[in-house]
Structures are given as C-alpha cells and as structure tokens.
Design a protein around this motif. Structure first.
Motif, PDB file in Angstrom:
ATOM      1  N   LYS A 270      -8.394  -8.496  13.627  1.00  0.00           N
ATOM      2  CA  LYS A 270      -7.490  -7.345  13.520  1.00  0.00           C
ATOM      3  C   LYS A 270      -6.452  -7.513  12.410  1.00  0.00           C
ATOM      4  N   GLU A 271      -6.719  -8.396  11.442  1.00  0.00           N
ATOM      5  CA  GLU A 271      -5.709  -8.681  10.421  1.00  0.00           C
ATOM      6  C   GLU A 271      -5.396  -7.482   9.528  1.00  0.00           C
ATOM      7  N   LYS A 272      -6.285  -6.474   9.487  1.00  0.00           N
ATOM      8  CA  LYS A 272      -6.047  -5.308   8.645  1.00  0.00           C
ATOM      9  C   LYS A 272      -5.300  -4.203   9.387  1.00  0.00           C
ATOM     10  N   ASN A 273      -4.999  -4.455  10.648  1.00  0.00           N
ATOM     11  CA  ASN A 273      -4.223  -3.487  11.417  1.00  0.00           C
ATOM     12  C   ASN A 273      -2.738  -3.724  11.126  1.00  0.00           C
ATOM     13  N   GLU A 274      -2.252  -3.072  10.077  1.00  0.00           N
ATOM     14  CA  GLU A 274      -0.896  -3.330   9.582  1.00  0.00           C
ATOM     15  C   GLU A 274       0.188  -2.930  10.584  1.00  0.00           C
ATOM     16  N   ASP A 275      -0.027  -1.824  11.295  1.00  0.00           N
ATOM     17  CA  ASP A 275       0.991  -1.381  12.256  1.00  0.00           C
ATOM     18  C   ASP A 275       1.174  -2.407  13.374  1.00  0.00           C
ATOM     19  N   THR A 276       0.078  -3.038  13.800  1.00  0.00           N
ATOM     20  CA  THR A 276       0.175  -4.092  14.824  1.00  0.00           C
ATOM     21  C   THR A 276       0.932  -5.294  14.283  1.00  0.00           C
TER      22      THR A 276
END
Length: 490
Positions: A270-276
């Motif tokens: 999930k490293e591209k989930n910037e909001d997380t």
C-alpha cells in the motif's frame, strides 16, 4: 464640608486609578531586550534584528532601524524568552549584509561594538555572547570539515564514521567544559549554548549519512515509536528559535517518520496510498506522549512538509483543519495559511505560470508557447538518480501517445552544468520530446519558486487551455498519469 470631602475622595480615586492603570499598562507591555549598536563605519546603514523562520531557512525580521551619523543605533527586540537572534547590518540584501549572532534575554541590555576585525560585548549578557561567538568560530571549522567529506562519508566504515563524530565533538569539548564551569552563566544559558553546538554536530552527521534505507526497512512501523528517540524534547529550544534543533527535526520528519511508515505500507503493498501515509504520519506524532512538549510544532512542521511534497491533497487539508481546531491560537497557523494560499494558486483550474528556458541550440522556449496542447512537464537533472530512473517509463509513455499531436512532453533540466546536460542528451539515453535547460538567478522566475517544488523529479500536467490540471502530478511509472492525460485529451 461634605462637598469638599466628596471632591477629595474623587481626586484620590482618580489619582490611584491613574497609578493602577500605569502599573497595569506596564505589566501588559511585551518585554524587550535593548540592543545598543556602536559601529563607526555603519553610518546610515540599515540595522535589523532577525530570527530564523522555523518553517524555512530564511530570516523573519523582528525590528529594524538605521545607524545615525555616529554609527550608533538602538534596537528594542521583543523577547519573552531567551532568544538566539541575528543582527544584520547593511542594505538589507541577502548576501550583502554583515550578520552577527546574539543570545538575548528579556528585560536586558546588550551593547554590541563592531570594529573592522573585532566584536565587543557589554552588559550582563556579554559572557554568554562571547561563548556564542567562540562556538561560531568552531562551527565554521566543523562545517568546512563536513563539506570536505560530503561525497565520501556514506562509503566510510562504521569505525571511520565514528571517528568523524568523535573529531567533531572534540572540537567543542574544551569550550563546553569552560562554559560548564563558568559561574557567570545561568543553567539555562549553558544549556542553550552547549545544546545548540551538539545539535549542529548531530544535524551534520545525519546529513552526511542520509537516509539509512536498510535500517528504515528493518524498523518499519505504522506507529514509529522510535521517532526522535535520543533527542531532547524541549519546547524551550523552539521558543529560543534554535535553528539547529529545527534542522534535526526536519531530517527526522523527512527520513525517519516518512521512511518508517512508507516501508511499513510497502510490506502491505500500500506504499502508493498517499492519503494513508499522510494520515499515519499525523497519527504517529499525536499518539507519542513523549513528544507532548513539542507536539504542536511537530504537527505543524509535518503539515508544512506535506504541503511541499503533496500540495493540496485532501488528507493534507484534513490534517491542517484538525490542527487549527485543536490549536486555534497557535503561532504556526499564519505560516501554514500562507503556504496554503500559495498552493491554492497552483490548484486545478488555475492559470499555469509561465517560465522561459533554452533548448540545446540556445533558442528560448516558453511554457506559454505550448498552449493549445496537453503538456506533461518533467523537471529533472543529470545528477538526479530518481529522475533518470523514470526515463524508461517516460519512453513507454511517449510511445503510448505516439502520433497524438495534442499532447507534448516537456523535459526541463535544472542542471547548472549545461555541458553535462547537452552531453547526456547527445548520448541518446534521454527520452525524445522537448528538452530545455532552465537556469536563472532571479528566484521569482525560477521554476522551483513558481511551482513550489520541494525537489526533483517534479511533474506538472497542464491542459490545452494553459490551466493546471495537477501540480506534483503522478510519475510516468504510475498508471494514474495515463488516466489524467486521457481525461484531458477527451
């Protein structure tokens, strides 16, 4: 008789009311440090007291005056706590002013006598300022030594790196011992001067080391409980505008806090989930009770970095809104609001700001020349590893849109060494497209300033009408970039 008595009572009431008002008014006035400047060759020069802006590397001016015909001036510097300030003498132009570092305390008087090759201090703060001056001399030597090994330090063995750290500390050891034993100094004065030097060493070493990717991956965590471990947690250092403290915190936020959470998300895919990522960074600071004394600053600084790196992402706005509700009177709100305003000017639908650059033949190319087409701007440099790593993906993207005259790819090099840039283009390693070099001495015309770039690579997507679709757009390696371009081409 009764009238006389009434008048006396009234007069006494008025008198004591005035006295009370005078005393009360004094108690409400802000404390200052009076700095007296005596500089025979400074006649007519601007003289200002400044502090470092804790959100940038620049100065924030506190007060300014002008030296009289005898070269003398008085600065009433607002100071509610001990303060590390800078006195600048000159035309008020960065790089042309003479700069003097001072330690100030509220309700004190410090006289600064400036000669061509010497500085003298008078007053109760003279001893601590002499130690600060001596610290600055040592710091310059440490700075030179650090710069000399900047490109080699990461290749050193652990033992060699430890020797460098020991060497830096030894530079200050004798001075720190003298400061510790000096009965003229208060405990707070000793702490600030010594801590400032120690933090400078730490900042330099951390800067030389860079991000330890292997360690960050091993210790990756959503909570990052190790964030700022081993560092003093003191609000007094922030109140004193201790720049070295701010710099160390900057590095820890940029590398440790961000890196640990990023690699933890990477393990989950999930490293591209910037909001997380942005949510977890904010949460990690809030949940760490050890950081309570400086939590307000850490939250604000983290939001500031996220604005630089991600612009007006929904989670950045949400984090700021939460901060403003929690700290409605925070002194950091104005700085954050100012940054937000800058980024709103670069939001979707805003006019893309024009800039000029030159192609390999020296011909000027302007962004506005490409109006009427979808423009994907790629800011890069030959020395930027992540930039070069994206080029194979750029080639694939350009192949995907081959034959579509409605989209162009503008590669803006920020190389200072234009010969190296031209050589790289001639090698055939770079993608095709429009290649230009952007180099200017005017920061107002610099693409870094215009588009609030925090580093490279930096991508910008602009629609046919010359309006911004996304500043800080996805990279060529990200599928989202194709979707955004397709949207604009419809």
């Amino acid at each position: 008789m009764q009238k006389l008595h009434a008048r006396l009572v009234l007069l006494l009431f008025v008198f004591f009311s005035c006295q009370f008002a005078a005393v009360f008014g004094q108690s409400k006035s802000k404390p200052i440090t009076k700095v007296l400047i005596d500089c025979s060759f400074c006649t007519g020069q601007k003289i200002a007291a400044n502090v470092t802006d804790l959100f940038s590397n620049g100065f924030s001016k506190l007060v300014e005056t002008e030296a009289d015909a005898a070269g003398q001036a008085t600065l009433n510097v607002p100071a509610t706590d001990p303060l590390l300030a800078y006195i600048t003498v000159g035309p008020g132009v960065l790089g042309q002013d003479s700069v003097y570092r001072l330690y100030l305390e509220p309700n004190q008087v410090l006289k600064l006598t400036i000669e061509q090759d010497k500085i003298h201090y008078s007053g109760k703060l003279s001893a601590v300022n002499e130690y600060l001056l001596e610290s600055e001399k040592i710091t310059n030597k440490v700075w030179d030594e650090a710069n000399a090994i900047a490109g080699q330090f990461r290749k050193f063995s652990k033992e060699e790196q430890e020797k460098v750290l020991i060497s830096f500390n030894k530079r200050y050891s004798s001075l720190h011992q003298t400061i510790t034993n000096d009965s003229r100094l208060s405990a707070q004065q000793k702490d600030i001067i010594i801590a400032n030097n120690q933090l400078l060493i730490l900042w330099k070493i951390k800067g030389l080391e860079g991000a330890n990717i292997k360690k960050l991956k091993e210790e990756s965590s959503h909570e990052v409980t190790s964030f700022l471990n081993g560092l003093p947690v003191k609000a007094s250092y922030l109140k004193a505008n201790m720049d070295t403290y701010r710099r160390v915190i900057d590095l820890e936020i940029r590398n440790h806090l961000f890196g640990s959470i990023y690699y933890a998300l990477e393990q989950d895919g999930k490293e591209k989930n910037e909001d997380t990522l942005l949510l977890l960074k904010d949460k990690a600071i809030r949940s760490n009770t050890r950081l309570a004394p400086i939590k307000e600053f850490l939250l604000a600084k983290n939001i500031s970095w996220d604005l630089n790196d991600y612009g007006l992402k929904p989670q950045v706005i949400q984090n700021f809104t939460k901060f403003r509700e929690e700290y409605p009177t925070s002194p950091y709100i104005s700085s954050l609001e100012s940054k937000l305003d800058e980024h709103y000017d670069l939001a979707e639908g805003k006019e893309a700001r024009d800039f000029a650059a030159t192609d390999i033949n020296g011909k000027e190319v302007r962004l506005s020349d490409l109006k009427g087409k979808v423009v994907y701007v790629d800011s890069w440099a030959t020395w930027c590893g992540p930039c070069i790593a994206e080029f194979p993906h750029s080639k694939k993207m350009m192949e995907h849109y081959k034959g579509n005259d409605n989209v162009v790819f503008l590669f803006v090099s920020v190389d200072e060494d234009t010969k190296k840039w031209k050589s790289y283009l001639q090698s055939g390693k770079a993608p095709s497209g429009i290649h230009v070099n952007h180099k200017t001495t005017d920061p107002e015309l610099d693409i870094y300033t215009i588009y609030r770039m925090s580093g490279i690579p930096h991508y910008i997507l602009i629609d046919k009408a010359g309006k911004i679709k996304v500043n800080k757009a996805p990279r060529p390696s990200e599928k989202e970039s194709y979707a955004l371009i397709d949207e604009l081409l419809k």
